[in-house]
Design a protein around this motif. Structure first.
Motif, PDB file in Angstrom:
ATOM      1  N   ARG A 115       0.877  -1.165   0.000  1.00  0.00           N
ATOM      2  CA  ARG A 115       0.000   0.000   0.000  1.00  0.00           C
ATOM      3  C   ARG A 115       0.916   1.217   0.000  1.00  0.00           C
ATOM      4  NH1 ARG A 115      -3.975   0.370   4.579  1.00  0.00           N
ATOM      5  NH2 ARG A 115      -5.156   1.658   3.114  1.00  0.00           N
ATOM      6  N   VAL A 116       0.607   2.190  -0.836  1.00  0.00           N
ATOM      7  CA  VAL A 116       1.543   3.284  -1.067  1.00  0.00           C
ATOM      8  C   VAL A 116       0.965   4.610  -0.599  1.00  0.00           C
ATOM      9  CG1 VAL A 116       2.600   2.095  -3.011  1.00  0.00           C
ATOM     10  CG2 VAL A 116       0.729   3.679  -3.423  1.00  0.00           C
ATOM     11  N   ALA A 117       1.870   5.519  -0.243  1.00  0.00           N
ATOM     12  CA  ALA A 117       1.496   6.882   0.114  1.00  0.00           C
ATOM     13  C   ALA A 117       1.898   7.861  -0.978  1.00  0.00           C
ATOM     14  CB  ALA A 117       2.155   7.280   1.438  1.00  0.00           C
ATOM     15  N   LEU A 118       2.838   7.457  -1.826  1.00  0.00           N
ATOM     16  CA  LEU A 118       3.336   8.354  -2.867  1.00  0.00           C
ATOM     17  C   LEU A 118       3.983   7.545  -3.980  1.00  0.00           C
ATOM     18  CD1 LEU A 118       4.303  11.203  -3.952  1.00  0.00           C
ATOM     19  CD2 LEU A 118       6.368  10.840  -2.586  1.00  0.00           C
ATOM     20  N   GLU A 147      13.602   8.013 -13.128  1.00  0.00           N
ATOM     21  CA  GLU A 147      13.601   7.607 -11.722  1.00  0.00           C
ATOM     22  C   GLU A 147      12.177   7.566 -11.186  1.00  0.00           C
ATOM     23  OE1 GLU A 147      15.217   9.724  -7.672  1.00  0.00           O
ATOM     24  OE2 GLU A 147      16.664   9.427  -9.292  1.00  0.00           O
ATOM     25  N   MET A 148      11.880   6.537 -10.416  1.00  0.00           N
ATOM     26  CA  MET A 148      10.590   6.422  -9.751  1.00  0.00           C
ATOM     27  C   MET A 148      10.825   6.218  -8.259  1.00  0.00           C
ATOM     28  SD  MET A 148       7.564   3.533 -10.107  1.00  0.00           S
ATOM     29  CE  MET A 148       7.050   4.043 -11.746  1.00  0.00           C
ATOM     30  N   THR A 149      10.190   7.058  -7.449  1.00  0.00           N
ATOM     31  CA  THR A 149      10.273   6.949  -5.999  1.00  0.00           C
ATOM     32  C   THR A 149       8.901   6.567  -5.459  1.00  0.00           C
ATOM     33  OG1 THR A 149      12.026   8.610  -5.877  1.00  0.00           O
ATOM     34  CG2 THR A 149      10.802   8.162  -3.856  1.00  0.00           C
ATOM     35  N   VAL A 150       8.879   5.583  -4.575  1.00  0.00           N
ATOM     36  CA  VAL A 150       7.622   5.098  -4.013  1.00  0.00           C
ATOM     37  C   VAL A 150       7.745   5.065  -2.494  1.00  0.00           C
ATOM     38  CG1 VAL A 150       5.946   3.220  -3.977  1.00  0.00           C
ATOM     39  CG2 VAL A 150       7.242   3.683  -6.062  1.00  0.00           C
ATOM     40  N   HIS A 151       6.758   5.646  -1.808  1.00  0.00           N
ATOM     41  CA  HIS A 151       6.668   5.546  -0.356  1.00  0.00           C
ATOM     42  C   HIS A 151       5.605   4.501  -0.030  1.00  0.00           C
ATOM     43  CE1 HIS A 151       8.308   9.900   0.433  1.00  0.00           C
ATOM     44  NE2 HIS A 151       9.150   9.134  -0.242  1.00  0.00           N
ATOM     45  N   VAL A 152       5.995   3.474   0.710  1.00  0.00           N
ATOM     46  CA  VAL A 152       5.086   2.367   1.001  1.00  0.00           C
ATOM     47  C   VAL A 152       4.982   2.166   2.509  1.00  0.00           C
ATOM     48  CG1 VAL A 152       5.791   1.267  -1.158  1.00  0.00           C
ATOM     49  CG2 VAL A 152       6.847   0.551   0.986  1.00  0.00           C
ATOM     50  N   GLN A 153       3.932   1.461   2.901  1.00  0.00           N
ATOM     51  CA  GLN A 153       3.773   1.119   4.313  1.00  0.00           C
ATOM     52  C   GLN A 153       4.880   0.157   4.728  1.00  0.00           C
ATOM     53  OE1 GLN A 153       0.102  -0.940   5.348  1.00  0.00           O
ATOM     54  NE2 GLN A 153      -0.083   0.326   7.187  1.00  0.00           N
ATOM     55  N   GLY A 154       5.516   0.461   5.858  1.00  0.00           N
ATOM     56  CA  GLY A 154       6.644  -0.337   6.307  1.00  0.00           C
ATOM     57  C   GLY A 154       6.232  -1.543   7.130  1.00  0.00           C
ATOM     58  N   ALA A 155       7.194  -2.070   7.885  1.00  0.00           N
ATOM     59  CA  ALA A 155       6.946  -3.268   8.688  1.00  0.00           C
ATOM     60  C   ALA A 155       5.904  -3.003   9.764  1.00  0.00           C
ATOM     61  CB  ALA A 155       8.256  -3.749   9.313  1.00  0.00           C
ATOM     62  N   ARG A 156       5.871  -1.781  10.268  1.00  0.00           N
ATOM     63  CA  ARG A 156       4.839  -1.384  11.220  1.00  0.00           C
ATOM     64  C   ARG A 156       3.831  -0.491  10.504  1.00  0.00           C
ATOM     65  NH1 ARG A 156       8.076  -0.226  16.924  1.00  0.00           N
ATOM     66  NH2 ARG A 156       9.128  -2.270  17.010  1.00  0.00           N
ATOM     67  N   VAL A 194      -3.084   8.118   4.563  1.00  0.00           N
ATOM     68  CA  VAL A 194      -2.640   8.597   3.252  1.00  0.00           C
ATOM     69  C   VAL A 194      -2.390   7.454   2.280  1.00  0.00           C
ATOM     70  CG1 VAL A 194      -1.588  10.611   4.332  1.00  0.00           C
ATOM     71  CG2 VAL A 194      -0.170   8.624   3.832  1.00  0.00           C
ATOM     72  N   LEU A 195      -2.547   6.221   2.730  1.00  0.00           N
ATOM     73  CA  LEU A 195      -2.234   5.070   1.887  1.00  0.00           C
ATOM     74  C   LEU A 195      -3.347   4.803   0.876  1.00  0.00           C
ATOM     75  CD1 LEU A 195      -0.895   2.705   4.686  1.00  0.00           C
ATOM     76  CD2 LEU A 195       0.475   4.029   3.066  1.00  0.00           C
ATOM     77  N   PHE A 196      -2.956   4.249  -0.268  1.00  0.00           N
ATOM     78  CA  PHE A 196      -3.925   3.838  -1.279  1.00  0.00           C
ATOM     79  C   PHE A 196      -3.354   2.638  -2.030  1.00  0.00           C
ATOM     80  CE2 PHE A 196      -1.258   7.178  -3.055  1.00  0.00           C
ATOM     81  CZ  PHE A 196      -0.857   6.673  -4.278  1.00  0.00           C
ATOM     82  N   PRO A 197      -4.207   1.816  -2.636  1.00  0.00           N
ATOM     83  CA  PRO A 197      -3.721   0.623  -3.346  1.00  0.00           C
ATOM     84  C   PRO A 197      -3.151   0.981  -4.711  1.00  0.00           C
ATOM     85  CG  PRO A 197      -6.103   0.753  -3.490  1.00  0.00           C
ATOM     86  CD  PRO A 197      -5.677   1.875  -2.580  1.00  0.00           C
ATOM     87  N   ILE A 256       5.547  13.316 -12.547  1.00  0.00           N
ATOM     88  CA  ILE A 256       4.183  12.831 -12.344  1.00  0.00           C
ATOM     89  C   ILE A 256       4.122  12.333 -10.904  1.00  0.00           C
ATOM     90  CG2 ILE A 256       2.447  11.125 -13.006  1.00  0.00           C
ATOM     91  CD1 ILE A 256       3.584  11.181 -15.817  1.00  0.00           C
ATOM     92  N   ARG A 257       3.211  12.890 -10.141  1.00  0.00           N
ATOM     93  CA  ARG A 257       3.150  12.602  -8.708  1.00  0.00           C
ATOM     94  C   ARG A 257       1.751  12.095  -8.361  1.00  0.00           C
ATOM     95  NH1 ARG A 257       6.460  14.579  -4.445  1.00  0.00           N
ATOM     96  NH2 ARG A 257       5.410  14.644  -2.413  1.00  0.00           N
ATOM     97  N   ILE A 258       1.696  10.947  -7.694  1.00  0.00           N
ATOM     98  CA  ILE A 258       0.421  10.332  -7.320  1.00  0.00           C
ATOM     99  C   ILE A 258       0.370  10.230  -5.803  1.00  0.00           C
ATOM    100  CG2 ILE A 258      -1.107   8.357  -7.658  1.00  0.00           C
ATOM    101  CD1 ILE A 258       0.604   7.622 -10.115  1.00  0.00           C
ATOM    102  N   GLU A 259      -0.628  10.871  -5.206  1.00  0.00           N
ATOM    103  CA  GLU A 259      -0.795  10.834  -3.754  1.00  0.00           C
ATOM    104  C   GLU A 259      -2.184  11.348  -3.411  1.00  0.00           C
ATOM    105  OE1 GLU A 259       1.904  13.534  -1.790  1.00  0.00           O
ATOM    106  OE2 GLU A 259       1.721  14.991  -3.409  1.00  0.00           O
ATOM    107  N   ARG A 260      -2.568  11.168  -2.172  1.00  0.00           N
ATOM    108  CA  ARG A 260      -3.855  11.698  -1.730  1.00  0.00           C
ATOM    109  C   ARG A 260      -3.771  13.212  -1.589  1.00  0.00           C
ATOM    110  NH1 ARG A 260      -7.758   8.193  -0.481  1.00  0.00           N
ATOM    111  NH2 ARG A 260      -7.205   6.027   0.007  1.00  0.00           N
ATOM    112  N   GLN A 261      -4.858  13.868  -1.951  1.00  0.00           N
ATOM    113  CA  GLN A 261      -4.915  15.323  -1.878  1.00  0.00           C
ATOM    114  C   GLN A 261      -5.001  15.771  -0.425  1.00  0.00           C
ATOM    115  OE1 GLN A 261      -8.223  16.930  -4.019  1.00  0.00           O
ATOM    116  NE2 GLN A 261      -7.555  19.047  -3.819  1.00  0.00           N
TER     117      GLN A 261
END
Length: 334
Positions: free
Chosen positions: A61-64, A71-80, A121-124, A155-160
């Motif tokens: 599940r990603v936040a960004l 280059e592609m940067t992805v912020h994802v839910q971690g171990a916690r 802020v997470l989304f699938p 190009i940036r994908i995230e919750r508004q």
């Protein structure tokens, strides 16, 4: 003899080294455009996202999702649940090995807002329109209204982030940003890839636009406002230098009126819903359908008005379409 051969071989090796070094030197590449494989290659963005998910070992599940040319940067839910991890996919050109791909991570990622619960802020990843990014860019680029064609900067994908009524997050959206050095533009997309709105205030076309004088924007305005259709609910349409305002009766309740505003950035609500007393409600014959207005005739109408005035320096400041209360007939442009 063998010593001479060794010497020649050594000299050739040194020459080859300097050729490679010169090719890699910034001075030789300063005018070379930055590589943009993610924007140029169909399917590569989806492939990069899949490679990151495989490296993580699960469907994250990603936040960004932040996409630059190579280059592609992805912020994802971690171990916690409340942790965010940063993963980066990079496509580059090696000195000897040609094109190379790296995946870096995980690194610590900071949340969008420190006071927000990171899980909000997470989304699938399902449904992101990344299978053919070049086609997507080609389709939406005209909406950026740049003077010269250009690839996006990001190009940036995230919750508004919503600030009205307290800090909170809204639906996920896609923001495409162009910056040519001379102009900048933003186009905002829904998650299915359809255009939601834009901000073209940083373009030359937007800075110089006078809607009462110019005509090139009219087909776009007519298309965006076409949702009014043939329903007879329009009270008044005003075309002014920077916007087009439409006052209309609520189709669900003819006792209420409201307004929409169109600019190059898109549509917005222009007026609150107002309850009209029965004595002030316009009769049925005083409203009209949006399709009753022929936008194609406006250039000729403006030319005819200026010709009739026949005064040097005169210009059209406003065009109004409405049915006069004192008479019944087709919408008049005054």
């Amino acid at each position: 003899m063998p010593e001479q051969m060794h010497a020649r071989f050594f000299h050739r090796l040194v020459a080859l080294f300097f050729i490679l070094l010169l090719g890699a030197h910034p001075a030789s590449a300063q005018n070379r455009p930055a590589p943009t494989p993610l924007f140029d290659t169909p399917g590569l963005a989806a492939e990069a996202l899949k490679a990151i998910a495989e490296r993580i070992g699960r469907e994250p599940r990603v936040a960004l999702v932040d996409i630059r040319g190579s280059e592609m940067t992805v912020h994802v839910q971690g171990a916690r649940p409340h942790h965010l991890d940063k993963w980066t996919w990079i496509r580059g050109r090696g000195l000897i090995m040609g094109m190379t791909t790296q995946i870096r991570g995980p690194e610590i990622a900071q949340p969008l807002v420190a006071t927000l619960d990171p899980t909000t802020v997470l989304f699938p990843l399902e449904g992101l329109p990344l299978d053919d990014l070049p086609a997507l860019i080609d389709r939406i680029s005209p909406r950026a209204m740049l003077e010269e064609p250009a690839l996006p900067q990001s190009i940036r994908i995230e919750r508004q982030l919503l600030l009205v009524g307290g800090t909170r997050v809204g639906e996920a959206r896609i923001m495409v940003h162009w910056n040519t050095g001379r102009e900048s533009s933003y186009v905002y997309l829904k998650m299915d890839g359809s255009i939601h709105t834009a901000d073209v205030s940083g373009t030359f076309r937007a800075r110089g636009l006078d809607m009462a004088r110019d005509d090139w924007h009219l087909p776009m305005a007519a298309q965006d406002l076409a949702f009014f259709g043939t329903h007879r609910s329009i009270l008044r349409v005003e075309i002014e230098p920077r916007d087009i305002d439409v006052s209309y009766m609520d189709p669900q309740s003819r006792s209420q009126t409201t307004g929409m505003r169109w600019t190059l950035n898109g549509l917005s609500v222009n007026a609150p819903v107002m309850e009209m007393p029965a004595t002030m409600r316009p009769p049925t014959e005083d409203v009209f359908a949006f399709t009753d207005i022929d936008f194609a005739m406006l250039p000729a109408l403006k030319a005819a008005a200026l010709e009739k005035v026949n005064e040097p320096g005169m210009r059209v400041l406003k065009i109004v379409a409405n049915r006069p209360i004192t008479s019944i007939g087709t919408p008049q442009l005054v």
